[in-house]
Write an enzyme that holds these catalytic residues in place. Sequence first.
Site, PDB file in Angstrom:
ATOM      1  CE  LYS A  61     -35.186 -12.183 -40.949  1.00 50.90           C
ATOM      2  NZ  LYS A  61     -34.748 -12.387 -39.577  1.00 50.90           N
ATOM      3  CD1 TRP A 105     -37.297 -11.320 -34.587  1.00 49.98           C
ATOM      4  CD2 TRP A 105     -37.149 -13.530 -34.300  1.00 49.98           C
ATOM      5  NE1 TRP A 105     -37.836 -11.931 -35.698  1.00 49.98           N
ATOM      6  CE2 TRP A 105     -37.761 -13.276 -35.541  1.00 49.98           C
ATOM      7  CE3 TRP A 105     -36.963 -14.855 -33.894  1.00 49.98           C
ATOM      8  CZ2 TRP A 105     -38.187 -14.301 -36.397  1.00 49.98           C
ATOM      9  CZ3 TRP A 105     -37.370 -15.877 -34.741  1.00 49.98           C
ATOM     10  CH2 TRP A 105     -37.972 -15.599 -35.969  1.00 49.98           C
ATOM     11  CG  ASP A 161     -30.895 -11.029 -33.002  1.00 49.12           C
ATOM     12  OD1 ASP A 161     -30.419 -10.962 -34.150  1.00 49.12           O
ATOM     13  OD2 ASP A 161     -31.970 -11.619 -32.741  1.00 49.12           O
TER      14      ASP A 161
HETATM   15  C1  LIG Z   1     -35.246 -13.409 -38.451  1.00 46.97           C
HETATM   16  C2  LIG Z   1     -34.699 -13.084 -37.103  1.00 46.97           C
HETATM   17  C3  LIG Z   1     -34.274 -14.082 -36.213  1.00 46.97           C
HETATM   18  C4  LIG Z   1     -34.397 -15.553 -36.537  1.00 46.97           C
HETATM   19  O1  LIG Z   1     -33.414 -15.930 -37.393  1.00 46.97           O
HETATM   20  P1  LIG Z   1     -33.196 -17.461 -37.832  1.00 46.97           P
HETATM   21  O2  LIG Z   1     -31.934 -17.371 -38.607  1.00 46.97           O
HETATM   22  O3  LIG Z   1     -34.401 -17.847 -38.646  1.00 46.97           O
HETATM   23  O4  LIG Z   1     -33.081 -18.288 -36.608  1.00 46.97           O
HETATM   24  C5  LIG Z   1     -33.735 -13.697 -35.006  1.00 46.97           C
HETATM   25  N1  LIG Z   1     -33.629 -12.396 -34.674  1.00 46.97           N
HETATM   26  C6  LIG Z   1     -34.038 -11.411 -35.498  1.00 46.97           C
HETATM   27  C7  LIG Z   1     -33.903  -9.986 -35.077  1.00 46.97           C
HETATM   28  C8  LIG Z   1     -34.587 -11.724 -36.740  1.00 46.97           C
HETATM   29  O5  LIG Z   1     -34.998 -10.754 -37.566  1.00 46.97           O
END
Ligand SMILES: *Cc1c(COP(=O)(O)O)cnc(C)c1O
Length: 358
Positions: free
Chosen positions: A194, A103, A170
């Site tokens: 998540k 990511w 993030d």
């Molecule tokens: C799942 C995830 C993403 C991607 O998220 P989307 O909402 O599918 O774009 C980005 N960063 C992390 C750390 C993730 O676990």
Amino acid sequence: MSNTKKIHNFSAGPSILSQYAIEKSREDLVNFANTGLNILEISHRSKQFEAVMDESRSLIREILSVPEDYDILFLQGGASTQFFQIPMNFLKTSASYTNTGTWATKAIEEAVHFGNVNIVASSEGKNFNFVPTEYTINNTDDYFHCTSNNTIYGTQIQEFPKCDIPLICDMSSDIFSRPVDVSKFDLIYAGAQKNLGPAGVTLVIIKKSMYNNMSERHVPTMLKYQTHAKNGSMYNTPPVFPILVSKYNLEWVKEMGGVQGMEKRNSEKADLLYSTIDNSEYFQGTAEVNSRSKMNVCFVFKPEFNSLEEKFETACKEHGISGIKGHRSVGGYRASLYNALPLDSVQALVDVMTNFNK
Ligand SMILES: *Cc1c(COP(=O)(O)O)cnc(C)c1O
């Protein structure tokens, strides 16, 4: 339903939600806030939905102790949209990034189109099995970007770096799983699916002073953070149902002791699983011990036991263990232990891991 076997849901995302959130939102699909109507079929401008928005924001503010000089936004496009929206808004000349997984790599790949990217630390050379801790953030850069939990590799920042420039993080896969000092950050973002709610809404917590750091470039209205801040995340139609389910999930988090309660619960689960791995004849963890994630536990068979894979996977199936296959880029196994997963489910997995070959 004929199948009543309990399923233990270790899915990495979308993932397990609290039963409370599922049941409350199911009721709202029949009769939302005594309107006699379905939440999906009424205006997002109705006072009943406005109340959902307000309650969601205030729950987030309360649970994470978000200071008053921060806006809480509900956006769309997933965390992946933030990968380019952030540099589009705030990257004037140069930004610092750590590369700690798939990511983070994707975030960097988007940022390079808007300016210079300094990769101040990377764990790529060791297949992202640790989180670098020794590095220097260039204090003339526009911002520093990091990933708090590397969902695919099972590593997690244990202590956030001291940072003299805007700190952007993030937190898609560990927000609400542990206390964080929001006042240290300038922008936090998370795709909901998540640990917050269903896919379709992205949470952004942004310090209002960031609006003074905008680049000169033209940013489309929908991609400006101020647009959504000024309009209470109702500039256009928001993802009403994901926001509603998130609200109920947050009520559950609060009821369970907030992020302190979640941290305790998540530590118990992670400790149980990691100690099983460390004492196992067959398995080994893939992440370095001091970088281990409490959200995503990655493990593989020790090479001499690879031939037991099929037997293990069959035993998992028999015992209702679902969603532990590792990400396609790493293989092996990954058990995601998000907030809503009960300790019982980890115990069920641990039982299979210790007994499947007997
Ligand atoms: C799942 C995830 C993403 C991607 O998220 P989307 O909402 O599918 O774009 C980005 N960063 C992390 C750390 C993730 O676990």
